[in-house]
Design an enzyme around this catalytic site. Sequence first.
Site, PDB file in Angstrom:
ATOM      1  N   LEU A 223     -14.326 -10.067   3.119  1.00  0.00           N
ATOM      2  CA  LEU A 223     -13.779 -10.594   1.877  1.00  0.00           C
ATOM      3  C   LEU A 223     -12.938  -9.467   1.301  1.00  0.00           C
ATOM      4  CD1 LEU A 223     -13.857 -13.109   0.038  1.00  0.00           C
ATOM      5  CD2 LEU A 223     -15.786 -12.091  -1.165  1.00  0.00           C
ATOM      6  N   ASP A 224     -11.672  -9.735   1.028  1.00  0.00           N
ATOM      7  CA  ASP A 224     -10.735  -8.693   0.609  1.00  0.00           C
ATOM      8  C   ASP A 224     -11.260  -7.872  -0.562  1.00  0.00           C
ATOM      9  OD1 ASP A 224      -8.982  -9.528   2.526  1.00  0.00           O
ATOM     10  OD2 ASP A 224      -7.746 -10.719   1.175  1.00  0.00           O
ATOM     11  N   LYS A 225     -10.853  -6.610  -0.618  1.00  0.00           N
ATOM     12  CA  LYS A 225     -11.251  -5.710  -1.696  1.00  0.00           C
ATOM     13  C   LYS A 225     -10.920  -6.266  -3.080  1.00  0.00           C
ATOM     14  CE  LYS A 225     -10.805  -0.860  -3.159  1.00  0.00           C
ATOM     15  NZ  LYS A 225     -10.217   0.461  -2.822  1.00  0.00           N
TER      16      LYS A 225
END
Length: 241
Positions: free
Chosen positions: A101-103
């Site tokens: 899950l993207d930063k």
Amino acid sequence: MEYTRLNKAIAETGYCSRREADKLIEKRKVRVNGKLAEMGVKVTREDEISVMGEVLTKTARNIYLIFNKPIGITCTTDLRIKGNIISYINYPERIFPIGRLDKPSDGLIFMTNDGDIVNKILRSRNNHEKEYIVTVNKKISSDFIKKMSNGVPILDTVTKKCRVTRVNNYTFKIILTQGLNRQIRRMCEFLGYEVTSLRRLRIMNISLGNLKPGKYRSFTKKELKDLLALCEDSLKTHDSF
């Protein structure tokens, strides 16, 4: 007595994947009962496995966690990276994330020590729904909803058809059945929109619910049973992802 291939036995402890275990065996960093292990060797539950001197236990309990990842946390097991998910959770046993899950995104991600379930979910992930709520920087048009739903050309392909529902002028929900890199952000960018917030609400049968950011909980027995059933069904499709 039941025998298991050594790479599978190592993966079942959550230490690493089977492929990574093979590399460790090739580099002669794995021992079984004190002796250097060879490729293809099989072990039982009575055998002692060690990697670079660290003894692994094959009978470790399986851990399945639902984590509400906050913005700014990176989904990596590399402890050298500031803000890595492992150091943030600080769980007393070795675990790792399933997928990513993207930063700059937040929301639901699974954490586990079960290498087998990781393989099952990732191998068949194109068949599994993932639901997000997304806010963008300008008013959402009917054309935007239609194009997002029907597929957008990104990363040398066209995204699969998906369900997109407008929540208000700037927010929509989207249910994907594929997992391209930064897919939702790239889709919005192609259509001239910028994502200002992105939260994952659900993966397959498991929803984030009221879990607060930065907190985690274990799967319920029913959640795990239903998820495993979905994985077994999807393996019949022979997806290569």
